[in-house]
Design a protein around this motif. Structure first.
Motif, short mmCIF file in Angstrom:
data_model
loop_
_atom_site.label_atom_id
_atom_site.label_comp_id
_atom_site.label_asym_id
_atom_site.label_seq_id
_atom_site.Cartn_x
_atom_site.Cartn_y
_atom_site.Cartn_z
N THR A 65 68.76 -50.73 -8.62
CA THR A 65 67.76 -51.51 -7.89
C THR A 65 67.61 -52.89 -8.51
OG1 THR A 65 66.55 -49.50 -7.33
CG2 THR A 65 65.32 -51.56 -7.17
N HIS A 66 67.54 -53.90 -7.65
CA HIS A 66 67.25 -55.28 -8.06
C HIS A 66 65.72 -55.34 -8.14
CE1 HIS A 66 66.70 -59.60 -7.70
NE2 HIS A 66 68.02 -59.78 -7.81
N VAL A 67 65.18 -55.32 -9.36
CA VAL A 67 63.74 -55.11 -9.52
C VAL A 67 62.89 -56.22 -8.87
CG1 VAL A 67 61.87 -54.85 -11.21
CG2 VAL A 67 64.03 -53.62 -11.52
N PRO A 68 63.18 -57.52 -9.13
CA PRO A 68 62.30 -58.54 -8.53
C PRO A 68 62.22 -58.44 -7.02
CG PRO A 68 63.78 -59.53 -10.13
CD PRO A 68 64.23 -58.12 -9.96
N LYS A 69 63.32 -58.05 -6.37
CA LYS A 69 63.31 -57.95 -4.91
C LYS A 69 62.98 -56.54 -4.44
CE LYS A 69 66.36 -61.67 -3.63
NZ LYS A 69 67.53 -62.08 -2.86
N ASN A 70 62.94 -55.61 -5.37
CA ASN A 70 62.79 -54.20 -5.04
C ASN A 70 63.78 -53.78 -3.95
OD1 ASN A 70 61.83 -51.67 -5.33
ND2 ASN A 70 60.04 -51.94 -4.00
N LEU A 71 65.02 -54.19 -4.15
CA LEU A 71 66.07 -53.91 -3.15
C LEU A 71 67.19 -53.09 -3.78
CD1 LEU A 71 67.28 -57.05 -1.14
CD2 LEU A 71 66.22 -54.97 -0.26
N PRO A 72 67.72 -52.11 -3.02
CA PRO A 72 68.90 -51.42 -3.56
C PRO A 72 70.07 -52.39 -3.67
CG PRO A 72 68.28 -50.57 -1.38
CD PRO A 72 67.29 -51.62 -1.72
N ALA A 73 70.90 -52.17 -4.70
CA ALA A 73 72.00 -53.10 -4.97
C ALA A 73 72.91 -53.27 -3.76
CB ALA A 73 72.81 -52.59 -6.15
N ALA A 74 73.09 -52.20 -2.96
CA ALA A 74 74.01 -52.29 -1.82
C ALA A 74 73.56 -53.38 -0.84
CB ALA A 74 74.10 -50.95 -1.11
N LEU A 75 72.28 -53.74 -0.85
CA LEU A 75 71.79 -54.77 0.07
C LEU A 75 71.74 -56.15 -0.58
CD1 LEU A 75 68.88 -52.86 1.87
CD2 LEU A 75 71.26 -53.11 2.57
N CYS A 76 72.15 -56.24 -1.84
CA CYS A 76 72.09 -57.54 -2.54
C CYS A 76 73.36 -58.33 -2.27
CB CYS A 76 71.97 -57.31 -4.04
SG CYS A 76 70.35 -56.66 -4.51
N SER A 77 73.30 -59.64 -2.57
CA SER A 77 74.48 -60.49 -2.37
C SER A 77 75.51 -60.18 -3.45
CB SER A 77 74.08 -61.96 -2.47
OG SER A 77 73.85 -62.29 -3.82
N THR A 78 76.73 -60.68 -3.25
CA THR A 78 77.82 -60.42 -4.22
C THR A 78 77.42 -60.91 -5.62
OG1 THR A 78 79.25 -60.96 -2.38
CG2 THR A 78 80.31 -60.72 -4.51
N GLY A 79 76.85 -62.12 -5.68
CA GLY A 79 76.46 -62.67 -6.98
C GLY A 79 75.33 -61.88 -7.61
N GLU A 80 74.38 -61.44 -6.79
CA GLU A 80 73.28 -60.62 -7.33
C GLU A 80 73.81 -59.28 -7.85
OE1 GLU A 80 69.51 -62.13 -4.58
OE2 GLU A 80 70.85 -60.58 -3.81
N GLN A 81 74.75 -58.71 -7.10
CA GLN A 81 75.34 -57.44 -7.55
C GLN A 81 76.05 -57.63 -8.89
OE1 GLN A 81 77.82 -56.18 -4.30
NE2 GLN A 81 76.12 -55.31 -3.16
N LYS A 82 76.77 -58.75 -8.99
CA LYS A 82 77.49 -59.04 -10.24
C LYS A 82 76.50 -59.14 -11.39
CE LYS A 82 81.68 -59.99 -11.59
NZ LYS A 82 82.84 -59.25 -11.15
N ALA A 83 75.39 -59.85 -11.13
CA ALA A 83 74.39 -60.02 -12.18
C ALA A 83 73.79 -58.67 -12.60
CB ALA A 83 73.30 -60.98 -11.72
N LEU A 84 73.57 -57.77 -11.62
CA LEU A 84 73.04 -56.44 -11.95
C LEU A 84 74.03 -55.67 -12.83
CD1 LEU A 84 71.54 -55.22 -8.53
CD2 LEU A 84 70.30 -55.97 -10.54
N LEU A 85 75.31 -55.75 -12.45
CA LEU A 85 76.32 -55.05 -13.24
C LEU A 85 76.41 -55.61 -14.66
CD1 LEU A 85 79.40 -54.44 -10.92
CD2 LEU A 85 78.12 -52.75 -12.21
N ILE A 86 76.33 -56.94 -14.76
CA ILE A 86 76.38 -57.56 -16.10
C ILE A 86 75.21 -57.05 -16.93
CG2 ILE A 86 76.13 -59.74 -17.38
CD1 ILE A 86 77.59 -61.11 -15.03
N ALA A 87 74.03 -56.99 -16.30
CA ALA A 87 72.84 -56.53 -17.02
C ALA A 87 73.06 -55.11 -17.55
CB ALA A 87 71.62 -56.58 -16.09
N VAL A 88 73.61 -54.24 -16.71
CA VAL A 88 73.81 -52.84 -17.12
C VAL A 88 74.86 -52.76 -18.24
CG1 VAL A 88 74.62 -50.57 -16.33
CG2 VAL A 88 73.03 -51.90 -14.92
N VAL A 89 75.93 -53.55 -18.10
CA VAL A 89 76.99 -53.51 -19.12
C VAL A 89 76.46 -54.04 -20.46
CG1 VAL A 89 79.17 -54.63 -19.75
CG2 VAL A 89 78.93 -53.53 -17.53
N LEU A 90 75.65 -55.10 -20.43
CA LEU A 90 75.10 -55.62 -21.69
C LEU A 90 74.13 -54.60 -22.31
CD1 LEU A 90 74.45 -59.42 -20.97
CD2 LEU A 90 76.47 -58.33 -21.94
#
Ligand SMILES: Nc1ncnc2c1ncn2[C@@H]1O[C@H](COP(=O)(O)OP(=O)(O)OP(=O)(O)O)[C@@H](O)[C@H]1O
Length: 393
Positions: A285-310
């Motif tokens: 989930t993209h917390v600030p937008k309270n949106l599931p990742a599947a509905l996020c933009s490509t760049g937002e999804q990338k940022a979520l993945l980076i966050a999880v990997v870090l």
């Protein structure tokens, strides 16, 4: 508490590895940038680094595929790295196919001596990575996200792979028996019960490990590890993991055994167990937008993945006492300037050594003075003066 020391790769040597006939390259910085056109071997380089640790490497390729092909069969290949985990402790790890040996056999050397102990290597080296292939994670099926999660769990709990394999093996045998029962009318019910027992024990262990990691990742993510990145939250959708919130493992195992025993007819009609840890899914989930990742933009999804990997890298550092190498393939390209800056700031603040690749070297300019830069050309890596080489660390 002082941050754990970074594991540093200070030299890499390759022989007949994919597109590299021979390469020796020293690394002198904690952030290393490799730029170059498509197909020049940037990912090959990260893959070679990932293979210095036990496991299948960042592309999951088979050992026999990794030898350089020069018009014929793949050649025997070798990769070796010199590591420092503290200024006073350096060691060498080598891997590859033995000369004259079967092309699918990979061996490891620690300080020149052959070693069979993957555990011994895992105590010393670890990598985490993010590749463009992982961009599909939110669109692909639940099984890919489960595999992604299992890889993260495995990095911290090596026995997890055995639990998952034992569960899947018992489930496959039960599926075959149920199909046979449907065809022939009867099979030994004790055999089915024994398989359901194995599924319950290994399935609950696997679900508990997944649940434990998701909760630790969420704690780390909530602790602000990712700086300016959008906060991510992970949810494990798994009835078995949810049951473990309320009841002890043995009670959950009992309920699973009973449910599978009662549901044999239904599972036979469905072609396999309808319920169980093999149905688990990992939702982002993209917390600030309270949106599931599947509905996020490509760049937002990338940022979520980076966050999880870090966050995962931080957990490995905590568990092992050294920060793992970060291998980030083409991660900056999808990010806007603000998120790129946030990524670079997060990397500069982390104790880990990071290797970043990209086709456009210019996007790494903000790292001038911090990063060491290389340009990849086919089979070679040359120092790139566009980003000034920092003084030795
Ligand atoms: N076993 C092999 N033998 C020889 N060459 C190989 C082998 N495996 C891959 N290659 C070559 O390596 C190159 C791909 O390298 P790599 O994937 O590292 O490119 P890249 O620089 O990351 O490109 P991109 O920017 O497109 O992702 C290709 O040209 C491919 O032909």
């Amino acid at each position: 508490m002082a941050p754990p020391p970074a594991l540093l790769l200070t030299r890499l040597m390759l022989r007949d590895f994919r597109s590299y006939p021979a390469l020796t390259v020293p690394f002198r910085a904690r952030i290393v940038v490799v730029s170059g056109e498509n197909g020049v071997g940037k990912t090959n380089l990260l893959e070679a680094i990932s293979l210095l640790c036990p496991g299948r490497g960042l592309r999951g390729a088979r050992t026999a595929e990794l030898g350089r092909r020069d018009g014929g069969l793949p050649l025997p290949w070798a990769a070796a790295g010199r590591f420092e985990s503290a200024p006073w402790s350096s060691f060498d790890i080598g891997t590859g196919t033995p000369e004259g040996g079967p092309p699918e056999r990979r061996v490891f050397r620690l300080d020149g001596a052959l070693t069979r102990s993957q555990a011994e290597l895992a105590e010393r080296v670890a990598t985490v990575w993010l590749t463009p292939q992982m961009d599909r994670l939110f669109q692909d099926g639940a099984s890919d996200r489960r595999r992604f999660l299992d890889r993260l769990v495995w990095a911290l709990e090596p026995h997890h792979a055995r639990e998952v394999a034992a569960y899947e093996n018992a489930m496959a045998q039960r599926n075959r028996l149920l199909a046979q029962e449907r065809r022939e009318g009867r099979v030994d019910p004790q055999w089915l019960a024994a398989l359901e027992d194995a599924m319950a024990r290994h399935g609950v262990a696997a679900a508990a490990a997944r649940r434990g990691l998701v909760s630790r990742l969420n704690e780390t993510l909530a602790g602000g590890i990712t700086g300016a990145f959008p906060a991510a939250r992970l949810d494990l959708h798994c009835a078995v993991a949810a049951a473990l919130e309320a009841d002890p493992a043995l009670a959950v195992e009992d309920r699973l055994r009973a449910a599978w025993a009662a549901g044999r007819r239904q599972d036979a009609a469905a072609g396999g167990a309808v319920e169980g840890p093999h149905r688990a899914d990992l939702l982002f989930t993209h917390v600030p937008k309270n949106l599931p990742a599947a509905l996020c933009s490509t760049g937002e999804q990338k940022a979520l993945l980076i966050a999880v990997v870090l966050a995962h890298a931080a957990l490995i550092a905590e568990a092992r006492g050294f920060a793992p190498l970060l291998l980030l393939d083409e991660v900056a390209a999808h990010l806007d300037a603000g998120r790129r800056e946030a990524l670079f700031a997060a990397l500069a603040a982390l104790p880990a050594q990071a290797f970043l690749t990209g086709t456009d070297g210019a996007i790494f300019r903000p790292l001038a003075g911090i990063a060491e830069a290389f340009r990849a050309t086919p089979g070679e890596l040359v120092s790139d003066n566009d980003l000034p080489v920092p003084p030795g660390h």
